[in-house]
Every structure is written in structure tokens, then in C-alpha cells.
Scaffold this active site. Structure first.
Site, short mmCIF file in Angstrom:
data_model
loop_
_atom_site.label_atom_id
_atom_site.label_comp_id
_atom_site.label_asym_id
_atom_site.label_seq_id
_atom_site.Cartn_x
_atom_site.Cartn_y
_atom_site.Cartn_z
N GLY A 15 34.08 61.25 132.28
CA GLY A 15 34.76 60.95 131.04
C GLY A 15 34.30 61.85 129.92
N LYS A 35 31.84 52.99 132.74
CA LYS A 35 32.02 54.22 131.97
C LYS A 35 30.77 54.48 131.14
CE LYS A 35 35.12 56.23 128.51
NZ LYS A 35 36.32 56.01 127.69
N ASP A 125 44.44 61.55 121.89
CA ASP A 125 44.00 62.38 123.01
C ASP A 125 44.78 62.04 124.28
OD1 ASP A 125 42.55 64.40 124.19
OD2 ASP A 125 40.79 63.16 124.62
#
Length: 664
Positions: A15, A35, A125
Site C-alpha cells: 500500500g 494494512k 487518488d
């Protein structure tokens, strides 16, 4: 600090602020994504910002946040797990999407984006790396992820001066709207990024390229050029979403979704909706000149090195089968088992594929299926299971099935129970991968599971070292230890489990320790249940997958299965179990048989079209070969043995080794 409640099963990605892992909850066994948010990459304010954004967004097309894990090794967001990876993974596969699927993915992105915009959040994004995929019976479902640089908007589309800082340039230049390079962002900036993704899904490439400075100039000034073979209705959507001036774009994501919805029902789009998108990738084989391919051209023919006419195949009412237990080849038809061997010693790396008949063994009833076992093969008939080798004149009976009264029940008459088998309990499927599985252990070597016969009311699986066997039939699963008695194999019962579902599962040994039971179309079509047991019958866990599968077979690759889709949704599926990942490959026609080898995968249809893929699912080539194939197995280094049945005659064909070294 307390230890983590999650067991990490494997790395699945990288990520913006750290690595992403597949993990299982120690208490429930549920799969999650961890994450990583490193202090160096994600300052505390950014960490809290993303946490606030994703917790406040609850939508089917936005990856859900399940919690926060702060342990000694670092900080992690606990997210829902998406087994399809990212949209970028899909774009890197040649011919991986049908047109309708691609448009549905964009529709899902727009629906999630519209919800976020209504909550006053601009993603900033949008790109394929931030679109996650989960399985649904109809195909992939897209989910927005990674809100690490998202921004708030008081009212979507109307931003306060404080929300237009000239210093804000975070994002990916390849997908940034022209105004983003000047620090201006709005919901229409996200819509521009979706337009770039739509272009990329349809064409296979982005409209603009270069370094960040060159990309800025292209987004600001370069004219958009859309290939002529893109349908006009889709061109209109792309052009409006990629207008240079924000005011000329769609005002909201909902507006773009509505325009795309109208385009989808356009007759021109509907006529090619089920076609596979052929991206013009110079690094991949080009099969035709059309952007949307319905049928792949086969310009090459398989080189048949030799073929043999099989005996006693006339009026065959049972499956024809063939398996390899190197250096012997076994074929089965009606009541005959034929054993073949090379004319002289052939090393496992050799290219030679000629064989001579060793001898034929006759059985008292028809052979329904065969599979490798030790130095021979296991033969299944309606009433008995046998073991046979090349040096035995008579097969050895392993199990008399008539002694098991339950086998006489007609499982096809019984409705599937709504209750999950009681022996599973609350343990999760993925615990199997953290309780001692070793990825370096040998995988099962059988390369083809023959087509099932309606008369075969049971399934078996044999552990790779041929020390254990599992037997499943309606309502019951049995485990056996394979021992020797007077020099012959013998079965010793270990455990018997009752199953609450009458459907007979497919059985596959994942390695020498764990057995996988697969209930295809469990409860309803397109819902599959996978359950793991130890080789001695201890239940470990389960997993549900929603995708159209009519067959699932083992492969020589560790923890990898090969799936075949239904005829109404022809596709090839690579199912990775450690960590869980799925690759779907749309097919132009439904295959009749499939073969998994040490070098790749082969599928064939009734008309004799053979399609080759490497181990990653990359297309290698289409070839014309023997029609009406009934069974197929690897032979030699990259050769094949194919059994066909045509005009009441059977043939054993040997395909010369394929020269795929460059692509393998």
C-alpha cells in the site's frame, strides 16, 4: 502490549503507507487484510485521517474497515479481505475481462465514489491499484480503498478556500485531472480519474504517458484520442469524463453512472457485451485485430507424434480415462485397464513420448475412474475399489463398497440441507494454513480428475505419499490408513464423520497432511463450500466462494486448484489457497476437459481446440488437435497424452512436446 489476535498468512500487496497482509482471526478464522501504517510513511495525523474516513464510509463498493490493530510490531488497519486483488492485477492479465464485466466494475466504482462525495469526502487518488475486487456469482465486484490522501469537502462540488491549498499535489500523475497539478481538487477530479480507468479497461493502456512533468502537459494540453473500434456510446462517456475543464465534465459520479448505464443498454454495446476485451498489448500474443473478441483464431495445429487405436471401446457407456504415473501411462475404458510404458528407459526430463502396450487387465465391472496411487493406480468401480500396478497380473481389491449400506442411497433425490456440517464448529478455514502447513512439501501429482459418471456415488482422494485415503459418499466421510498386508496395500479405518448434506463432495489432498472437501453449488448454484480436514479426519475449517464452477481439480503447484466454469459462463479459474487469491480467465467457448501439468494448464473443447496457459494463467497459444477429447494427461517433459472417442472408436494420441520455454 497484548499479542495480535490475527495470524498473518502471507503478503498480498504494497500500500501507499506500508505492506498489506492476508491474515486470519484467531478466534473466528475469518479472513482479513492487515494494512500496515508505518510511522515513517504515515504520520499520526494521516493515520487518524484515513481511519476517520474509512470508518465513516459504509458502502458495498467501499472496502470496509473492521478495526485497528496497534501492537509491538506496528500499526495496522484491519480491512475486509478482497480475494481478487486489485484492478491493476486484472489489467496485467491478457484477456481477463468481458466487456460487460469491465463496465460493471466502473459502475461499482462510480456508486462507491458517489456515496463518498455525498458524505463530503473526495478520494483524490483513484487508480487501479486502489480498486479492490471481491467475488460475486456474476463476476467481480469493485471496492474503493486507500483514502490516505482523501480530502473533505463542505459540500461536494463547492469547496472552501481552505480546501484548495496550492501545495497539495498528492496522488498519481497518470490519473490526475489537469486542475490537480495546481492543487485544486473537487468531485469532478475523481470523475476524471475514473474516465482514465474506463479508457484503460477498454483499450488496455492509458491515454497519456511520460514522466510527471510530461503527464502534466499531456493532461492539460494533449488531445484525447480514442481508438475507432470503441463503440460510439462509450466514446461519448469517455470524452465527457475526460474534458480538460472541470465544468464540462459530469457534475457528479451519479451522472456519469447514469450515462454509462444508458450506454450499456445501447444495442451496439449489447451485441458485444459478452465478448472478451482483447487489449493490444505488444508483449502478449495477438489473436485478432478486433478490440472485442468472440472467438480466438487457431492458426496452428498440434503435432501428433503418434496415435494408437484402443481396444474394446465400441459402445462405451462409461468415461474414458488416462493418468500418468511416470514412467507408466494408464488408460481405462469399459472393463479394461491398459498399462503403457516407454520402449526403453525414459528419464523424467526426456522428450520421447512413444509407448508400447504393457498389458491389459480386465475387471468384473465397468471402470468409472482412476487415479495415481504409489507405484500404480487406484481403480474405482461401482462396487469395489482396486489397486493395480504394472507388475501385477491381477488387481488387488482394497475395499468392498457393497458392505457400506449407505452407498446404496440415492443422494440425487435428497435436498441439500441448510445446516452446515456439525463437525466444522466455529473454526475458520484459514487456520489450516497456520497450524503446521509447510509450503515446501510436495503437492499432489495427479494432473487430471476424470469426468464423473452418474453411477459413481462416491469420491476418493489418496495422500501424495500413498499412506492415507479418504472416501466420501452421501452423508458420510471416512478416513483410512494405507498399510501393507502380505506385500499388498490394505486399508485400516481411522475415522468416520457424518455429514449433514447428502451431496457427495470432491476430495483433494492439499499436501501429505491436509484434505480438502469441495461441495460445488452448495445450497444453490454458484455457491461453493470448501472444508479442510487433517489426514486423520480432524475438521479444521471452511470457506465459501461465490463463483460459477462445475469442476475443481488439483494441480502440481502448492495449494493451487484449477476450476472450470459453467457453459453459460465459460471461464478458467486459478484458486490459490495460501494466501487466498483468485484469477479468472474468460473463455470464448466452454471446455470439455482440463489438464494441470508441472509447466502449465491445457483446456480442450469438443471441436478439438486446445488452449495453453502458463502457471500464472498467461495465454500461450491456441492449437487445433484431436476432436472429441475424453481425457488428457501430461507425458514427457511438455508433451500430452489424449484419449478421444469418435465414431464408436477410441484413440490414444501423443502430442509432441510444445516449445513454450520462452513463455513458461
Amino acid at each position: 502490549m497484548q499479542p495480535s489476535r490475527y495470524r498473518i498468512l502471507g503478503l498480498v500487496g504494497q500500500g501507499q503507507f506500508g505492506k498489506v497482509y492476508c491474515a486470519s482471526d484467531r478466534r473466528t478464522g475469518k479472513l482479513v487484510a492487515l494494512k500496515e501504517l508505518s510511522h515513517q510513511s504515515a504520520p499520526t495525523h494521516q493515520f487518524l485521517q484515513e481511519l476517520w474516513f474509512i470508518i465513516s464510509l459504509q458502502h458495498p463498493n467501499i472496502a470496509a474497515c473492521l478495526g485497528l490493530e496497534h501492537i509491538q510490531t506496528g500499526r495496522y488497519l484491519v480491512m475486509e479481505y478482497c480475494e481478487g486483488g486489485t484492478l491493476r492485477n486484472l489489467l496485467e492479465q491478457q484477456d481477463s475481462l468481458r466487456l460487460q464485466e469491465a463496465l460493471n466494475l466502473i459502475m461499482g466504482v462510480l456508486e462507491g465514489l458517489d456515496y463518498a462525495h455525498q458524505q463530503g469526502i473526495i478520494h483524490c487518488d483513484i487508480k487501479p491499484e486502489n480498486i479492490l475486487l471481491t467475488l460475486k456469482p456474476q463476476g467481480w465486484n469493485s471496492k474503493l480503498s486507500d483514502f490516505g490522501i482523501a480530502r473533505r469537502a463542505t459540500v461536494a462540488g463547492n469547496l472552501s478556500p481552505s480546501e484548495k491549498p496550492s501545495t497539495f499535489t498528492g496522488g498519481s500523475p497518470a490519473y490526475m485531472a489537469p486542475e490537480r497539478f495546481y492543487g485544486i481538487y473537487s468531485p469532478r477530479s475523481d470523475i476524471y480519474a475514473v474516465g482514465i480507468m474506463l479508457f484503460e479497461l477498454l483499450v488496455g493502456d492509458r491515454p497519456f504517458h511520460g514522466l510527471p512533468g510530461e503527464l502534466m502537459a499531456a493532461h492539460l494540453n494533449q488531445r484525447l484520442q480514442i481508438p475507432t473500434d470503441i463503440p460510439e456510446a462509450l466514446k461519448t462517456v469517455i470524452q465527457k469524463s475526460l474534458e480538460k475543464l472541470p465544468a464540462r465534465r459530469y457534475k457528479t459520479a451519479a451522472d456519469m453512472a447514469e450515462a454509462l448505464r444508458k450506454a450499456i443498454i445501447n444495442p451496439q454495446i449489447q451485441s458485444v457485451a459478452d465478448s472478451i476485451i482483447s487489449w493490444k498489448n505488444p508483449d502478449s500474443p495477438t489473436k485478432n485485430n478486433s478490440q472485442f473478441s468472440e472467438i480466438n483464431d487457431s492458426n496452428s495445429t498440434l503435432f501428433i507424434d503418434n496415435f494408437i487405436s484402443l481396444r474394446s471401446v465400441k459402445n462405451a457407456n462409461f468415461p474414458l480415462s488416462c493418468i500418468t504415473n511416470f514412467p507408466y501411462l494408464y488408460t481405462a475404458f469399459n472393463q479394461s485397464l491398459e498399462i503403457w510404458s516407454p520402449p526403453h528407459n525414459l528419464s523424467s526430463s526426456g522428450q520421447e513420448i512413444d509407448v508400447i502396450s504393457e498389458y491389459s487387465i480386465q475387471f468384473p465391472e465397468a471402470i468409472l475412474a482412476i487415479q495415481t496411487m504409489g507405484n500404480g493406480c487406484c481403480v474405482m468401480t461401482k462396487n469395489r475399489i482396486y489397486h493395480s500396478t504394472h507388475f501385477q497380473k491381477k488387481p488387488q481389491s482394497l475395499l468392498n463398497l457393497t458392505a457400506i449400506q449407505s452407498l446404496q442411497s440415492d443422494h440425487e433425490q435428497s435436498p441439500i440441507s441448510n445446516n452446515i456440517s456439525s463437525e466444522i464448529g466455529k473454526v475458520g478455514f484459514c487456520d489450516v494454513f497456520v497450524n503446521g502447513l509447510n509450503q515446501d512439501e510436495p503437492a499432489p501429482t495427479n494432473t487430471l480428475k476424470p469426468a464423473s459418471s452418474q453411477d459413481l456415488l462416491y469420491r476418493i482422494a489418496i495422500e501424495p505419499n500413498s499412506r492415507y485415503m479418504a472416501l466420501a459418499f452421501s452423508g458420510q466421510l471416512r478416513f483410512y490408513l494405507l498399510t501393507e498386508k502380505k506385500g499388498f496395500p490394505s486399508l485400516k479405518p481411522i475415522k468416520k464423520l457424518s455429514l449433514s448434506v447428502p451431496q457427495v463432495p470432491e476430495l483433494i489432498f492439499l499436501d501429505r497432511r491436509y484434505l480438502l472437501g469441495v461441495w460445488l453449488n452448495f445450497k444453490q448454484k454458484y455457491h461453493n463450500m470448501l472444508r479442510v480436514y487433517t489426514r486423520r479426519g480432524t475438521p479444521v475449517g471452511n470457506l465459501k466462494l461465490s463463483m460459477p464452477l462445475k469442476q475443481l481439480i488439483p494441480t502440481p503447484q502448492p495449494y493451487t486448484l484449477l476450476g472450470i466454469g459453467f457453459d453459460d459462463q465459460p471461464q478458467l479459474v486459478l484458486l490459490y489457497l495460501k494466501p487466498l487469491a483468485v484469477i479468472r480467465i474468460p473463455l470464448s467457448s466452454p471446455p470439455t476437459i482440463a489438464c494441470a501439468t508441472s509447466w502449465g494448464y491445457v483446456i480442450a473443447d469438443k471441436d478439438g481446440k486446445y488452449t495453453f496457459f502458463n502457471l500464472e494463467g498467461k495465454f500461450l497459444g491456441d492449437y487445433l488437435g484431436p476432436v472429441n477429447p475424453q481425457a488428457m494427461t501430461s507425458w514427457g517433459k511438455t508433451g500430452l497424452a489424449i484419449v478421444t472417442h469418435l465414431e464408436e472408436k477410441g484413440y490414444l494420441h501423443f502430442v509432441k512436446s510444445m516449445n513454450f520455454e520462452e513463455n513458461l
